[in-house]
Design a protein around this motif. Structure first.
Motif, PDB file in Angstrom:
ATOM      1  N   ASP A 110      -2.346   9.380  12.537  1.00  0.00           N
ATOM      2  CA  ASP A 110      -2.966   9.702  11.246  1.00  0.00           C
ATOM      3  C   ASP A 110      -2.091   9.364  10.051  1.00  0.00           C
ATOM      4  OD1 ASP A 110      -1.023  11.615  11.482  1.00  0.00           O
ATOM      5  OD2 ASP A 110      -2.394  13.340  11.462  1.00  0.00           O
ATOM      6  N   GLY A 111      -0.888   8.867  10.297  1.00  0.00           N
ATOM      7  CA  GLY A 111       0.011   8.528   9.206  1.00  0.00           C
ATOM      8  C   GLY A 111       0.797   9.708   8.669  1.00  0.00           C
ATOM      9  N   LYS A 112       0.590  10.883   9.247  1.00  0.00           N
ATOM     10  CA  LYS A 112       1.301  12.088   8.797  1.00  0.00           C
ATOM     11  C   LYS A 112       2.222  12.648   9.879  1.00  0.00           C
ATOM     12  CE  LYS A 112      -2.613  13.386   5.819  1.00  0.00           C
ATOM     13  NZ  LYS A 112      -3.650  14.416   5.542  1.00  0.00           N
ATOM     14  N   HIS A 113       1.801  12.548  11.106  1.00  0.00           N
ATOM     15  CA  HIS A 113       2.593  13.061  12.221  1.00  0.00           C
ATOM     16  C   HIS A 113       3.116  11.889  13.048  1.00  0.00           C
ATOM     17  CE1 HIS A 113      -0.383  16.178  11.164  1.00  0.00           C
ATOM     18  NE2 HIS A 113       0.623  17.019  11.361  1.00  0.00           N
ATOM     19  N   GLY A 114       4.334  12.017  13.517  1.00  0.00           N
ATOM     20  CA  GLY A 114       4.927  10.958  14.323  1.00  0.00           C
ATOM     21  C   GLY A 114       5.269   9.712  13.538  1.00  0.00           C
ATOM     22  N   VAL A 115       5.584   9.878  12.255  1.00  0.00           N
ATOM     23  CA  VAL A 115       5.917   8.729  11.407  1.00  0.00           C
ATOM     24  C   VAL A 115       7.319   8.239  11.739  1.00  0.00           C
ATOM     25  CG1 VAL A 115       6.255   7.914   9.048  1.00  0.00           C
ATOM     26  CG2 VAL A 115       4.395   9.520   9.562  1.00  0.00           C
ATOM     27  N   LEU A 116       7.433   6.945  12.028  1.00  0.00           N
ATOM     28  CA  LEU A 116       8.729   6.354  12.351  1.00  0.00           C
ATOM     29  C   LEU A 116       9.404   5.730  11.140  1.00  0.00           C
ATOM     30  CD1 LEU A 116       7.753   4.585  15.710  1.00  0.00           C
ATOM     31  CD2 LEU A 116       8.800   6.839  15.395  1.00  0.00           C
ATOM     32  N   GLY A 117       8.633   5.433  10.115  1.00  0.00           N
ATOM     33  CA  GLY A 117       9.191   4.830   8.917  1.00  0.00           C
ATOM     34  C   GLY A 117       8.101   4.503   7.915  1.00  0.00           C
ATOM     35  N   THR A 118       8.505   4.114   6.721  1.00  0.00           N
ATOM     36  CA  THR A 118       7.569   3.755   5.651  1.00  0.00           C
ATOM     37  C   THR A 118       7.980   2.413   5.055  1.00  0.00           C
ATOM     38  OG1 THR A 118       7.176   6.081   5.125  1.00  0.00           O
ATOM     39  CG2 THR A 118       6.546   4.477   3.470  1.00  0.00           C
ATOM     40  N   VAL A 119       6.994   1.554   4.828  1.00  0.00           N
ATOM     41  CA  VAL A 119       7.248   0.218   4.287  1.00  0.00           C
ATOM     42  C   VAL A 119       6.332  -0.013   3.094  1.00  0.00           C
ATOM     43  CG1 VAL A 119       7.240  -2.255   4.771  1.00  0.00           C
ATOM     44  CG2 VAL A 119       7.913  -0.647   6.551  1.00  0.00           C
ATOM     45  N   SER A 120       6.843  -0.717   2.074  1.00  0.00           N
ATOM     46  CA  SER A 120       6.048  -1.051   0.898  1.00  0.00           C
ATOM     47  C   SER A 120       5.496  -2.462   1.040  1.00  0.00           C
ATOM     48  CB  SER A 120       6.904  -0.948  -0.365  1.00  0.00           C
ATOM     49  OG  SER A 120       6.153  -1.268  -1.520  1.00  0.00           O
ATOM     50  N   LEU A 121       4.176  -2.596   0.868  1.00  0.00           N
ATOM     51  CA  LEU A 121       3.515  -3.893   0.975  1.00  0.00           C
ATOM     52  C   LEU A 121       2.879  -4.269  -0.356  1.00  0.00           C
ATOM     53  CD1 LEU A 121       1.662  -3.604   4.411  1.00  0.00           C
ATOM     54  CD2 LEU A 121       3.797  -4.811   3.933  1.00  0.00           C
ATOM     55  N   LYS A 122       2.874  -5.559  -0.657  1.00  0.00           N
ATOM     56  CA  LYS A 122       2.216  -6.045  -1.867  1.00  0.00           C
ATOM     57  C   LYS A 122       0.743  -6.304  -1.568  1.00  0.00           C
ATOM     58  CE  LYS A 122       6.263  -8.252  -3.975  1.00  0.00           C
ATOM     59  NZ  LYS A 122       6.839  -9.527  -4.494  1.00  0.00           N
ATOM     60  N   SER A 123      -0.123  -5.879  -2.485  1.00  0.00           N
ATOM     61  CA  SER A 123      -1.559  -6.105  -2.342  1.00  0.00           C
ATOM     62  C   SER A 123      -2.158  -6.412  -3.702  1.00  0.00           C
ATOM     63  CB  SER A 123      -2.242  -4.875  -1.723  1.00  0.00           C
ATOM     64  OG  SER A 123      -2.217  -3.793  -2.631  1.00  0.00           O
ATOM     65  N   SER A 124      -3.469  -6.626  -3.735  1.00  0.00           N
ATOM     66  CA  SER A 124      -4.142  -6.903  -4.998  1.00  0.00           C
ATOM     67  C   SER A 124      -4.094  -5.701  -5.931  1.00  0.00           C
ATOM     68  CB  SER A 124      -5.600  -7.297  -4.737  1.00  0.00           C
ATOM     69  OG  SER A 124      -6.264  -6.267  -4.017  1.00  0.00           O
ATOM     70  N   LYS A 125      -3.852  -4.519  -5.375  1.00  0.00           N
ATOM     71  CA  LYS A 125      -3.762  -3.298  -6.164  1.00  0.00           C
ATOM     72  C   LYS A 125      -2.319  -2.931  -6.521  1.00  0.00           C
ATOM     73  CE  LYS A 125      -7.905  -1.398  -3.977  1.00  0.00           C
ATOM     74  NZ  LYS A 125      -8.470  -0.261  -3.188  1.00  0.00           N
ATOM     75  N   GLY A 126      -1.382  -3.840  -6.210  1.00  0.00           N
ATOM     76  CA  GLY A 126       0.023  -3.555  -6.455  1.00  0.00           C
ATOM     77  C   GLY A 126       0.735  -3.207  -5.162  1.00  0.00           C
ATOM     78  N   ASN A 127       1.892  -2.600  -5.269  1.00  0.00           N
ATOM     79  CA  ASN A 127       2.651  -2.195  -4.091  1.00  0.00           C
ATOM     80  C   ASN A 127       2.019  -0.964  -3.446  1.00  0.00           C
ATOM     81  OD1 ASN A 127       4.495  -4.248  -4.467  1.00  0.00           O
ATOM     82  ND2 ASN A 127       5.917  -2.990  -5.665  1.00  0.00           N
ATOM     83  N   VAL A 128       1.834  -1.022  -2.138  1.00  0.00           N
ATOM     84  CA  VAL A 128       1.225   0.068  -1.382  1.00  0.00           C
ATOM     85  C   VAL A 128       2.170   0.475  -0.264  1.00  0.00           C
ATOM     86  CG1 VAL A 128      -0.742   0.773   0.028  1.00  0.00           C
ATOM     87  CG2 VAL A 128      -1.090  -0.800  -1.887  1.00  0.00           C
ATOM     88  N   SER A 129       2.388   1.770  -0.118  1.00  0.00           N
ATOM     89  CA  SER A 129       3.252   2.280   0.947  1.00  0.00           C
ATOM     90  C   SER A 129       2.422   2.542   2.203  1.00  0.00           C
ATOM     91  CB  SER A 129       3.957   3.565   0.503  1.00  0.00           C
ATOM     92  OG  SER A 129       4.850   3.309  -0.557  1.00  0.00           O
ATOM     93  N   VAL A 130       2.877   2.031   3.321  1.00  0.00           N
ATOM     94  CA  VAL A 130       2.204   2.268   4.600  1.00  0.00           C
ATOM     95  C   VAL A 130       3.197   2.909   5.562  1.00  0.00           C
ATOM     96  CG1 VAL A 130       0.589   0.368   4.308  1.00  0.00           C
ATOM     97  CG2 VAL A 130       2.755  -0.055   5.450  1.00  0.00           C
ATOM     98  N   ASN A 131       2.695   3.810   6.373  1.00  0.00           N
ATOM     99  CA  ASN A 131       3.528   4.485   7.355  1.00  0.00           C
ATOM    100  C   ASN A 131       3.429   3.785   8.707  1.00  0.00           C
ATOM    101  OD1 ASN A 131       4.336   6.447   5.514  1.00  0.00           O
ATOM    102  ND2 ASN A 131       2.592   7.760   5.969  1.00  0.00           N
ATOM    103  N   ILE A 132       4.528   3.815   9.437  1.00  0.00           N
ATOM    104  CA  ILE A 132       4.590   3.175  10.745  1.00  0.00           C
ATOM    105  C   ILE A 132       4.746   4.236  11.826  1.00  0.00           C
ATOM    106  CG2 ILE A 132       5.880   1.576  12.215  1.00  0.00           C
ATOM    107  CD1 ILE A 132       6.684   0.087   9.712  1.00  0.00           C
ATOM    108  N   GLY A 133       3.970   4.107  12.878  1.00  0.00           N
ATOM    109  CA  GLY A 133       4.056   5.007  14.022  1.00  0.00           C
ATOM    110  C   GLY A 133       3.784   4.224  15.286  1.00  0.00           C
ATOM    111  N   SER A 134       3.327   4.899  16.322  1.00  0.00           N
ATOM    112  CA  SER A 134       3.013   4.204  17.570  1.00  0.00           C
ATOM    113  C   SER A 134       1.823   4.861  18.252  1.00  0.00           C
ATOM    114  CB  SER A 134       4.224   4.199  18.508  1.00  0.00           C
ATOM    115  OG  SER A 134       4.534   5.512  18.930  1.00  0.00           O
ATOM    116  N   VAL A 135       1.054   4.081  18.950  1.00  0.00           N
ATOM    117  CA  VAL A 135      -0.080   4.576  19.729  1.00  0.00           C
ATOM    118  C   VAL A 135      -0.082   3.867  21.076  1.00  0.00           C
ATOM    119  CG1 VAL A 135      -1.507   5.086  17.707  1.00  0.00           C
ATOM    120  CG2 VAL A 135      -1.672   2.849  18.810  1.00  0.00           C
TER     121      VAL A 135
END
Length: 300
Positions: free
Chosen positions: A168-193
């Motif tokens: 869900d991006g809230k539990h088990g987060v391994l890290g956070t990365v900033s990505l460039k998009s049409s809306k500007g920089n967006v932070s995405v969380n990294i985990g595993s499934v």
């Protein structure tokens, strides 16, 4: 009595002949039985797969960017690198920890910087929230982060598997990365499934575009030079129809009113023709703007 004597001798001789025949035929039958058994066994063994390299993980040398849980592709015959979105069709598999493998295929000369790659089965995989939280049963594809998967939508042509657990991006987060998009920089969380790994056509895209004529889908893909979401195709088609409607009305009204005006006042012919030319130019400008807007909708 003589008849009984002859009958006794006949049965004795017949019994000896039958016994001799059995002794002669018996080994041949036994040998045939053995040969049949051997051929059946050989046939059975031939049905077993002689090569199980696709069923067990295999060791490859790897670049320094390759981590456990990453999707990888071949850089050369013996080296893997993180999978990129443009090379999704070249997916080899996912890197797994050595402890998870019951059997490992390794080259005779073990290279430095090894990666154990599973090409099939259920494996732990790195994912991001680039396209939203991931639920069990969601289709996955490669994200903008090389080697990291994300939730698939109908905008992707291929998927790399289906999640069997959630992130869900809230539990088990391994890290956070900033990505460039049409809306500007967006932070995405990294985990595993845990994912059932399988590269195939995206069922979501097939279902979404099934209502569109194939030539329209092919035209959209040809313009954008990439798979296009069905929503964008619908929006582009609607905008194109609106543009054609406006331009055709302008041209029809301009030509009709110009012809009527010339008929009523032939002396004003030059000014009327000049007005018609301006109307045509304005229509072409509007048409070009509509086409460019459709291009942007499909391309971006």
């Amino acid at each position: 009595m003589r008849m009984i004597h002859y009958l006794h001798r006949f049965t004795t001789v017949a019994g000896l002949l039958i016994l001799t025949g059995l002794l002669l035929i018996g080994p041949g039958v036994a040998a045939k039985s053995i040969n049949t058994s051997n051929s059946t066994s050989a046939a059975g063994s031939s049905s077993q797969p002689s090569d199980i390299s696709g069923q067990v993980p295999q060791t490859y040398s790897a670049t320094s960017k390759v981590l456990p849980g990453m999707l990888v592709e071949l850089k050369d015959a013996n080296t893997v690198q993180p999978l990129t979105a443009k090379d999704v069709k070249k997916m080899l598999g996912v890197v797994i920890p050595t402890a998870q493998a019951a059997v490992i295929l390794s080259p005779q000369l073990a290279p430095s910087g090894q990666a154990l790659v599973a090409t099939t089965g259920r494996n732990q995989m790195l994912v991001s929230t680039q396209d939203g939280p991931i639920k069990s049963g969601d289709f996955l594809t490669i994200s903008a982060l090389d080697g990291v998967a994300m939730k698939a939508s109908d905008a992707q042509a291929e998927i790399i598997g289906r999640a069997t657990t959630a992130f869900d991006g809230k539990h088990g987060v391994l890290g956070t990365v900033s990505l460039k998009s049409s809306k500007g920089n967006v932070s995405v969380n990294i985990g595993s499934v845990v994912t059932d790994l399988e590269l195939k056509q995206n069922p979501l895209q097939q279902k979404a575009v099934s209502y569109l004529p194939q030539f329209v889908v092919n035209a959209a893909v040809g313009i954008a030079q990439k798979p296009v979401a069905s929503g964008r195709i619908y929006l582009g088609v609607i905008l194109m129809f609106i543009t054609l409607f406006i331009v055709s009305n302008m041209l029809y009204s301009g030509v009709r009113s110009g012809m009527v005006a010339i008929g009523r006042n032939p002396l004003s012919r030059k000014s009327i023709i000049r007005s018609l030319a301006q109307t045509v130019i304005a229509g072409l400008i509007i048409f070009a703007g509509g086409v460019f807007a459709v291009y942007l909708i499909l391309k971006l």
